[in-house]
Design a protein around this motif. Structure first.
Motif, PDB file in Angstrom:
ATOM      1  N   LEU A  45      17.646 130.031 -15.736  1.00 32.71           N
ATOM      2  CA  LEU A  45      17.446 129.092 -15.012  1.00 32.71           C
ATOM      3  C   LEU A  45      17.378 129.178 -13.556  1.00 32.71           C
ATOM      4  O   LEU A  45      17.579 130.805 -13.189  1.00 32.71           O
ATOM      5  N   LYS A  92      23.855 117.773 -12.809  1.00 30.54           N
ATOM      6  CA  LYS A  92      22.319 117.863 -12.423  1.00 30.54           C
ATOM      7  C   LYS A  92      21.427 117.800 -13.659  1.00 30.54           C
ATOM      8  O   LYS A  92      20.365 117.402 -13.554  1.00 30.54           O
ATOM      9  N   MET A  93      22.272 117.552 -14.918  1.00 26.82           N
ATOM     10  CA  MET A  93      21.384 117.335 -16.228  1.00 26.82           C
ATOM     11  C   MET A  93      20.536 116.272 -16.177  1.00 26.82           C
ATOM     12  O   MET A  93      20.921 115.240 -15.671  1.00 26.82           O
ATOM     13  N   PRO A  94      19.177 116.343 -16.603  1.00 28.18           N
ATOM     14  CA  PRO A  94      18.676 117.551 -17.634  1.00 28.18           C
ATOM     15  C   PRO A  94      18.078 118.777 -16.623  1.00 28.18           C
ATOM     16  O   PRO A  94      17.557 119.482 -17.332  1.00 28.18           O
ATOM     17  N   PHE A  95      18.297 118.609 -15.566  1.00 29.63           N
ATOM     18  CA  PHE A  95      17.885 119.885 -14.374  1.00 29.63           C
ATOM     19  C   PHE A  95      16.737 120.209 -14.843  1.00 29.63           C
ATOM     20  O   PHE A  95      16.493 121.589 -15.141  1.00 29.63           O
ATOM     21  N   ALA A  96      15.682 119.466 -14.582  1.00 26.10           N
ATOM     22  CA  ALA A  96      14.263 119.968 -14.897  1.00 26.10           C
ATOM     23  C   ALA A  96      13.905 120.810 -13.902  1.00 26.10           C
ATOM     24  O   ALA A  96      14.379 120.450 -12.483  1.00 26.10           O
ATOM     25  N   THR A 137      12.047 122.378 -10.854  1.00 30.07           N
ATOM     26  CA  THR A 137      11.408 121.813  -9.721  1.00 30.07           C
ATOM     27  C   THR A 137      10.292 122.321  -9.219  1.00 30.07           C
ATOM     28  O   THR A 137       9.453 121.838  -8.218  1.00 30.07           O
ATOM     29  N   GLY A 170      16.345 124.532 -11.329  1.00 21.45           N
ATOM     30  CA  GLY A 170      16.225 123.944 -12.592  1.00 21.45           C
ATOM     31  C   GLY A 170      16.229 124.858 -13.854  1.00 21.45           C
ATOM     32  O   GLY A 170      16.002 126.181 -13.517  1.00 21.45           O
ATOM     33  N   GLN A 215      13.378 122.018 -18.958  1.00 16.42           N
ATOM     34  CA  GLN A 215      14.807 121.409 -18.730  1.00 16.42           C
ATOM     35  C   GLN A 215      15.668 121.287 -19.782  1.00 16.42           C
ATOM     36  O   GLN A 215      15.392 122.161 -21.008  1.00 16.42           O
ATOM     37  N   ASP A 216      16.974 120.614 -19.832  1.00 19.12           N
ATOM     38  CA  ASP A 216      17.779 120.846 -20.731  1.00 19.12           C
ATOM     39  C   ASP A 216      18.464 119.454 -21.239  1.00 19.12           C
ATOM     40  O   ASP A 216      18.713 118.623 -20.369  1.00 19.12           O
ATOM     41  N   THR A 217      17.895 119.211 -22.719  1.00 22.57           N
ATOM     42  CA  THR A 217      18.260 117.747 -22.959  1.00 22.57           C
ATOM     43  C   THR A 217      19.661 117.631 -23.762  1.00 22.57           C
ATOM     44  O   THR A 217      19.881 116.622 -24.037  1.00 22.57           O
ATOM     45  N   ASP A 250      14.765 124.111 -25.449  1.00 18.75           N
ATOM     46  CA  ASP A 250      14.016 123.164 -24.502  1.00 18.75           C
ATOM     47  C   ASP A 250      13.434 124.218 -23.513  1.00 18.75           C
ATOM     48  O   ASP A 250      14.351 124.953 -23.153  1.00 18.75           O
TER      49      ASP A 250
END
Length: 832
Positions: free
Chosen positions: A694, A791-795, A797, A679, A778-780, A775
């Motif tokens: 990331l 996979k967005m917002p790809f927080a 993990t 993420g 994550q990616d907003t 951000d």
């Protein structure tokens, strides 16, 4: 493409097999629901005959009796303010960057059946004017005052420290939202805002100049000048939201209509006697021009004849419709704008497609506006709803360069070059989620037919004249009529107050109110030949200025082309003046300055009077110097170290650390669980320019995008996954220096051990994005690399404890800094 009949409902047909509620089955009568809806809409709205001069009004004295016990007492509830009897609902509709000659309702090539539908039930206005630019028009619209009177002489991003230009709309100019709310209306705002000062647009506030603070009880929309329709940076009131995640079919125009319909229905269901104000401001048709593919396909081949021919066809239709006088002339194309016949076959194919995309986007917006109109009609409220539909906040936008673009910020600000072969390779992506597209200047000029010039140019009607329709079935009897009285955006609020029988307050929220600058248009409803009551109006933006008075107009000759923003900042006194007899020359085609010098002098003197009265001075024709963030307040100025925590998202670029043209370090303290973690740890910008730190497959990765082009994507990644436990992942960017947007070396470290290093041949020097943010965790927005788009917002993990940022000073020379401001001005021009 065949235009739909104007009275045809725009709602989509029911899916096959869908079971719908039968009113006959439910109630035993086909007329009960319709009758009850009409009855609810017609219920009398009782109120005092005069609206208060002080809002909110003082608490009324207790009129009951208080004894020692309840038995000895008489209760008395304070009465709340109710709207004047018969006050209509108010639906304000505003589109973005749509010229006078764009829509079929005003003779243009783009089909707008719902705009036409309102014209058929109301009135068309062909002498309605805006300020020629976004923020100024919008500030004037909601206050009923001239844009300089409300500190909005230019867009918020260009604000300067003078009363007419600081972007701080004063409390002495209360908005229509605040006045109607205090007079018993529910109020809402959907869509674009662009009146929050640049330094107040983060979650740190203050929020008094956000829609809620201006009197709109509910807000659902975006604050910036433009928005990615597929991934908009939305707020619900002051809370950032991302409704597009998990919805592959999401697009903003559909969402706005859905939310507006739901709000309107709720108000009417709960309080049918209470009128409402719904302000609906689309991001369409501002760039990026986004639309579903099937809407774009409707216009295939419709613009192959090119912009010169489209202008001729448009004027012919306008004369036939009667929306321009029969003697109207087509103004000349600027010499620096290429003739369509001079283009190559590839350019024609590409540019025609770009126009198809624009047309599809505007028609799609019109369709969704039609869904809102359907809902109002189905609720039984349309008859007593005042709909004011302004097609554009200014003329069409000439900010798309001479060849159009797939990456507005990259080409406008960061020196990104797009070859014709590259643009052709993206032709099928135009309008979709992987482009931030704009059309060539030639199409903007065509959409402003028959006038000359475009958006930004306040001196000429190509920048300031827009089509408008007003519909109020219960009041307007000349259905389908045309009105040619000179009018201006500052007339909208007085019209609403007049229609609702509301007297503008003397005091609002403790502030003495300045007089309204506009005049009500209600006088035009019954009399097409009524003399114009708006006899005088000044225009000014970035040195371009004009003075309208009693049918004549003096206009300065633009010294800077609207698609050129750097290298030339003319002295305001160097502008030459033109003169037009508007009563005989609808399109400003015949310059009479040499023939009537005394009349020109009269209007120039009149401009000086108006400029002094409305805070227009000091005149400023600059772009680059106004783009300098150092002249405005800032949340980050003087800071070089920042600490962030997970969940800190949607931080505007102007409120985030400045990662451009300098060396910097970002370090993330993380805990990797057993089985690894993936993420985004931190990111700014996205697909069209940005960087991200990331984890992919538990391996640290630093990604950098100079633009959306594949050969402008760079990655520095470790080939070793991290073991479970605590780690510090750090990226160190060493800037080469020597100017703006130069190369850099990125080094990736884990627990201070270098794990990868790579070169970034060219960095973003001016602006990462027009609407994406910084951000953490994550990616907003959009991904920097397409490989993690799904996979967005790809927080992240794992556990992100905190993120640290350290900036080193930039080492730009005075000349380099001056050039940086010029390039920033080009970027900010795109959000106007």
């Amino acid at each position: 493409m065949t235009e739909e009949k104007s009275d045809k409902k725009s709602s989509a047909p029911s899916p096959v097999g869908k079971v719908e509620i039968s009113r006959r089955r439910l109630l035993g009568s086909t007329s009960v629901i319709a009758a009850s809806a009409a009855a609810a809409a017609a219920l009398p709205r009782t109120a005092a005959s005069q609206t208060p001069s002080v809002l909110p009004p003082p608490q009324p004295p207790f009129q009951g009796k208080i004894g020692r016990t309840v038995k000895d007492s008489t209760p008395d509830f304070p009465k709340s303010i109710e709207a004047p009897a018969g006050a209509p609902n108010v639906l304000l509709i505003l589109t973005d960057d749509v010229g006078f000659g764009a829509t079929s309702t005003f003779g243009g090539p783009i089909q707008t059946p719902n705009f036409q539908r309102l014209a058929d039930s109301g009135l068309r206005y062909n002498m309605y004017h805006t300020t020629a630019l976004c923020s100024p028009t919008r500030a004037a619209l909601i206050t009923g005052r001239n844009h300089h009177s409300v500190a909005s002489g230019v867009i918020t991003e260009f604000a300067t420290g003078f009363p007419g230009y600081n972007s701080l709309v004063p409390p002495s100019a209360g908005s229509v939202g605040a006045v109607l709310r205090e007079n018993g209306f529910n109020t809402s705002w959907f869509g674009k805002m662009h009146n929050v000062p640049d330094w107040m647009s983060s979650q740190a506030g203050p929020f008094d100049l956000w829609p809620n603070g201006l009197g709109f009880e509910y807000f659902y929309g975006f604050l910036g000048g433009d928005s990615d329709q597929w991934h908009p940076a939305l707020f619900e009131n002051t809370k950032p939201i991302e409704p597009y995640f998990g919805n592959p079919n999401y697009i903003l125009d559909v969402d706005l209509a859905d939310k507006a319909i739901a709000w309107m229905r709720m108000q009417h269901a709960l309080a049918p006697n209470k009128p409402w104000l719904l302000y609906y401001a689309t991001g369409t048709a501002h760039a990026p021009h986004h639309a579903p593919k099937d809407w774009i396909a409707k216009y295939k081949g419709q613009f192959d004849q090119g912009w010169d021919k489209v202008r001729e066809e448009t004027l012919a239709r306008q004369i036939k419709l009667g929306v321009v006088p029969p003697n109207t002339k087509l103004t000349k194309r600027p010499e620096l704008l290429p003739a369509w016949d001079s283009l190559s076959a590839d350019q024609k194919r590409l540019f025609a497609r770009m126009m198809e995309v624009y047309a599809g986007a505007l028609s799609h917006a019109d369709y969704n506006i039609g869904r809102l109109l359907d809902a109002v009609e189905q609720s039984g409220q349309m008859d007593n709803t005042l709909v004011i539909f302004m097609m554009g906040d200014n003329g069409a936008s000439a900010e798309g360069t001479l060849q159009g673009t797939t990456n507005e910020v990259g080409t406008a600000a960061n020196g990104v070059k797009e070859s014709i072969p590259f643009l052709l390779s993206m032709i099928d992506e135009l309008g979709g989620p992987r482009t931030y597209n704009h059309y060539p200047v030639g199409w903007a000029h065509a959409m402003d037919s028959p006038m000359q010039w475009t958006k930004q140019v306040a001196s000429h009607f190509g920048g300031s004249r827009n089509g408008m329709v007003i519909s109020w079935p219960a009041r307007i009897k000349d259905k389908g009529g045309l009105r040619s009285q000179f009018c201006h955006v500052i007339d909208i609020v007085p019209t609403i107050y007049d229609a609702a029988k509301i007297t503008p307050p003397d005091v609002l929220n403790g502030e003495k109110q300045e007089p309204l600058d506009g005049v009500s248009l209600v006088y035009t409803f019954d009399d097409a030949n009524a003399p114009t009551r708006h006899g005088t109006q000044y225009f000014e933006l970035v040195g371009n200025r004009a003075m309208y008075k009693d049918g004549w107009m003096a206009s300065t000759t633009p010294l800077r082309l609207p698609w050129v923003t750097t290298g030339f900042e003319p002295n305001p006194d160097d502008f030459k003046w033109e003169l037009y007899n508007i009563s005989e020359d609808f399109s400003q085609a015949n310059n009479l300055a040499d023939k009537y010098p005394d009349k020109l002098k009269e209007l120039q003197d009149a401009f000086d009077v108006e400029a002094k009265k409305y805070n227009v001075y000091p005149l400023d024709s600059s772009f680059a110097s106004r783009a300098d963030p150092a002249i405005r307040p800032s949340l980050t100025r003087g800071r070089s170290e920042f600490i962030y925590f997970p969940g800190m998202i949607r931080i505007p670029e102007g409120s985030a650390p400045d990662f451009k043209n300098k060396s910097w370090t970002v370090a993330a303290e993380v805990t990797i669980p057993q089985g690894g973690a993936n993420g985004v740890l931190a990111t700014i910008g996205g697909r069209y320019g940005g960087w991200a730190l990331l984890m992919q497959d538990s391996k640290p990765l630093f990604a950098y995008a100079f633009s959306n082009q594949p050969d402008h994507k760079y990655r520095v990644d470790s080939n070793q996954p991290l073991a479970a436990g605590n780690h510090v992942i750090r990226v160190k960017l060493d800037y080469d220096g020597g100017g703006i947007g130069k190369a850099a070396t990125a080094t990736l470290l884990v627990d201070e051990r270098e794990v990868a290093q790579g070169r970034i041949p060219q960095t973003v020097g001016v602006r990462f994005s027009l609407d994406e943010t910084f951000d953490v965790g994550q990616d907003t927005g959009t991904p920097v690399l397409e490989e993690y788009e799904s996979k967005m917002p790809f927080a992240f993990t794992g556990t992100l404890t905190k993120l640290a940022v350290v900036l080193e000073p930039d080492k730009l020379s005075d000349d380099e800094r001056r050039r940086l401001h010029e390039e920033l001005a080009k970027a900010l021009e795109a959000v106007q």
